[in-house]
Enzyme design. Structure first.
Site, PDB file in Angstrom:
ATOM      1  N   GLU A  94     -59.688 -38.952  41.922  1.00  0.00           N
ATOM      2  CA  GLU A  94     -59.758 -39.459  43.294  1.00  0.00           C
ATOM      3  C   GLU A  94     -59.267 -40.906  43.336  1.00  0.00           C
ATOM      4  O   GLU A  94     -59.351 -41.629  42.343  1.00  0.00           O
ATOM      5  CB  GLU A  94     -61.217 -39.333  43.774  1.00  0.00           C
ATOM      6  CG  GLU A  94     -61.522 -39.886  45.135  1.00  0.00           C
ATOM      7  CD  GLU A  94     -60.816 -39.180  46.289  1.00  0.00           C
ATOM      8  OE1 GLU A  94     -59.586 -39.007  46.204  1.00  0.00           O
ATOM      9  OE2 GLU A  94     -61.485 -38.838  47.277  1.00  0.00           O
ATOM     10  N   ASP A  95     -58.749 -41.297  44.493  1.00  0.00           N
ATOM     11  CA  ASP A  95     -58.275 -42.678  44.607  1.00  0.00           C
ATOM     12  C   ASP A  95     -59.415 -43.660  44.817  1.00  0.00           C
ATOM     13  O   ASP A  95     -59.505 -44.686  44.163  1.00  0.00           O
ATOM     14  CB  ASP A  95     -57.226 -42.818  45.735  1.00  0.00           C
ATOM     15  CG  ASP A  95     -57.686 -42.222  47.068  1.00  0.00           C
ATOM     16  OD1 ASP A  95     -58.812 -41.685  47.140  1.00  0.00           O
ATOM     17  OD2 ASP A  95     -56.908 -42.290  48.044  1.00  0.00           O
ATOM     18  N   ASP A  98     -66.017 -43.975  48.807  1.00  0.00           N
ATOM     19  CA  ASP A  98     -66.552 -44.888  49.813  1.00  0.00           C
ATOM     20  C   ASP A  98     -67.974 -44.421  50.162  1.00  0.00           C
ATOM     21  O   ASP A  98     -68.924 -44.712  49.435  1.00  0.00           O
ATOM     22  CB  ASP A  98     -65.575 -44.822  51.004  1.00  0.00           C
ATOM     23  CG  ASP A  98     -65.874 -45.826  52.099  1.00  0.00           C
ATOM     24  OD1 ASP A  98     -66.996 -45.850  52.583  1.00  0.00           O
ATOM     25  OD2 ASP A  98     -64.974 -46.588  52.485  1.00  0.00           O
ATOM     26  N   PHE A 148     -60.759 -53.065  53.168  1.00  0.00           N
ATOM     27  CA  PHE A 148     -59.859 -51.928  53.300  1.00  0.00           C
ATOM     28  C   PHE A 148     -58.662 -52.148  52.385  1.00  0.00           C
ATOM     29  O   PHE A 148     -57.925 -53.116  52.536  1.00  0.00           O
ATOM     30  CB  PHE A 148     -59.419 -51.709  54.742  1.00  0.00           C
ATOM     31  CG  PHE A 148     -58.829 -50.347  54.917  1.00  0.00           C
ATOM     32  CD1 PHE A 148     -59.652 -49.235  54.998  1.00  0.00           C
ATOM     33  CD2 PHE A 148     -57.459 -50.163  54.925  1.00  0.00           C
ATOM     34  CE1 PHE A 148     -59.119 -47.954  55.104  1.00  0.00           C
ATOM     35  CE2 PHE A 148     -56.912 -48.888  55.028  1.00  0.00           C
ATOM     36  CZ  PHE A 148     -57.746 -47.792  55.124  1.00  0.00           C
ATOM     37  N   ARG A 161     -48.400 -46.509  51.073  1.00  0.00           N
ATOM     38  CA  ARG A 161     -48.780 -45.833  49.826  1.00  0.00           C
ATOM     39  C   ARG A 161     -47.947 -46.305  48.639  1.00  0.00           C
ATOM     40  O   ARG A 161     -48.405 -46.281  47.498  1.00  0.00           O
ATOM     41  CB  ARG A 161     -48.605 -44.317  49.952  1.00  0.00           C
ATOM     42  CG  ARG A 161     -49.596 -43.651  50.893  1.00  0.00           C
ATOM     43  CD  ARG A 161     -49.499 -42.137  50.735  1.00  0.00           C
ATOM     44  NE  ARG A 161     -50.161 -41.425  51.822  1.00  0.00           N
ATOM     45  CZ  ARG A 161     -51.465 -41.159  51.856  1.00  0.00           C
ATOM     46  NH1 ARG A 161     -52.246 -41.563  50.884  1.00  0.00           N
ATOM     47  NH2 ARG A 161     -51.985 -40.501  52.864  1.00  0.00           N
TER      48      ARG A 161
HETATM   49  P1  IMP Z   1     -65.671 -41.097  51.441  1.00  0.00           P
HETATM   50  O1  IMP Z   1     -65.772 -39.650  51.788  1.00  0.00           O
HETATM   51  O2  IMP Z   1     -66.285 -41.961  52.510  1.00  0.00           O
HETATM   52  O3  IMP Z   1     -66.177 -41.436  50.084  1.00  0.00           O
HETATM   53  O4  IMP Z   1     -64.156 -41.490  51.566  1.00  0.00           O
HETATM   54  C1  IMP Z   1     -63.266 -41.347  50.575  1.00  0.00           C
HETATM   55  C2  IMP Z   1     -61.866 -41.275  51.127  1.00  0.00           C
HETATM   56  O5  IMP Z   1     -61.672 -42.231  52.167  1.00  0.00           O
HETATM   57  C3  IMP Z   1     -60.859 -41.620  50.067  1.00  0.00           C
HETATM   58  O6  IMP Z   1     -60.394 -40.470  49.460  1.00  0.00           O
HETATM   59  C4  IMP Z   1     -59.771 -42.336  50.835  1.00  0.00           C
HETATM   60  O7  IMP Z   1     -58.807 -41.388  51.260  1.00  0.00           O
HETATM   61  C5  IMP Z   1     -60.430 -42.894  52.043  1.00  0.00           C
HETATM   62  N1  IMP Z   1     -60.685 -44.345  51.905  1.00  0.00           N
HETATM   63  C6  IMP Z   1     -61.868 -44.950  51.743  1.00  0.00           C
HETATM   64  N2  IMP Z   1     -61.742 -46.283  51.687  1.00  0.00           N
HETATM   65  C7  IMP Z   1     -60.419 -46.531  51.790  1.00  0.00           C
HETATM   66  C8  IMP Z   1     -59.639 -47.745  51.773  1.00  0.00           C
HETATM   67  O8  IMP Z   1     -60.141 -48.874  51.632  1.00  0.00           O
HETATM   68  N3  IMP Z   1     -58.305 -47.582  51.895  1.00  0.00           N
HETATM   69  C9  IMP Z   1     -57.703 -46.364  52.046  1.00  0.00           C
HETATM   70  N4  IMP Z   1     -58.387 -45.219  52.064  1.00  0.00           N
HETATM   71  C10 IMP Z   1     -59.739 -45.299  51.946  1.00  0.00           C
HETATM   72 MG    MG Z   2     -58.533 -39.682  49.591  1.00  0.00          MG
END
Ligand code: IMP
Ligand code: MG
Length: 181
Positions: A94-95, A98, A148, A161
């Site tokens: 995963e990238d 959050d 962000f 990207r």
């Molecule tokens: P989560 O479900 O809230 O943990 O969100 C995870 C997903 O939100 C990641 O796979 C990203 O695609 C996106 N995401 C969360 N924070 C960022 C950020 O700072 N920049 C870009 N994408 C983000």
């Molecule tokens: Mg993602």
């Protein structure tokens, strides 16, 4: 583009990714390592990581969308290109994590619908302080503050990207990202 600041440069990324791939190679020695790359954000990370792993790996993709602009939104399973992971040791790449909702959803989904031997998660970035659901990663590149971030796969509404580093913009500059690019 001049509003974008460097958070993690290319050299720092390379160094950390080398350490992670060595660790993964050691942990998965003699196992059937099956990588699942979460599109689109973790493509760069996945490719750099797995080309450093000196053993056979299989590679699949899923596309999950959970973000709308900078706000955490609904989770959608947009594509599922998972082949046979029955009895395989699965490592999800995963990238960024959050709230934890996306990875919580995906790991539960895989456990429920497939029969992997194990599932672990490797994330490049972890915004630990933003967790809404308790979720612990197995491999983490960098823990980052609540900013962000964009680049090296990560997007702002599909843009940025291809930046070769992880960048960020100050909160008050986010709204300018679209028109400045
Ligand atoms: P989560 O479900 O809230 O943990 O969100 C995870 C997903 O939100 C990641 O796979 C990203 O695609 C996106 N995401 C969360 N924070 C960022 C950020 O700072 N920049 C870009 N994408 C983000
Ligand atoms: Mg993602």
């Amino acid at each position: 583009m001049d509003k974008i600041r460097v958070l993690i440069n290319r050299e720092q990324l390379n160094d950390r990714i080398n350490i992670l791939s060595n660790q993964i190679e050691k942990d998965y020695k003699d196992k059937d390592l099956h990588i699942i790359c979460v599109l689109k954000g973790s493509v760069f990370f996945t490719m750099d990581l797995i080309r450093n792993i000196n053993q056979n790996v299989r590679l699949d993709f899923v596309k999950i969308k959970s973000y709308n602009g900078t706000k955490s939104g609904e989770i959608n399973f947009e594509a599922n290109l998972i082949s046979d992971i029955d009895n395989k040791d699965v490592l999800i790449i995963e990238d960024i994590i959050d709230s934890g909702k996306t990875m919580n959803y995906l790991t539960n989904y895989l456990r429920k619908n497939y029969n992997p031997r194990s599932i672990k998660v490797c994330t490049l970035l972890d915004k630990k302080e933003k967790r809404e659901i308790s979720f612990t990663t197995d491999y983490t590149g960098f823990v980052v503050d609540d900013k962000f971030v964009i680049g090296y796969g990560l997007d702002y509404d599909e843009d940025y990207r291809n930046l070769p580093y992880i960048g960020y913009v100050d909160d008050e500059d986010i709204k300018h990202l679209k028109k400045d690019r």
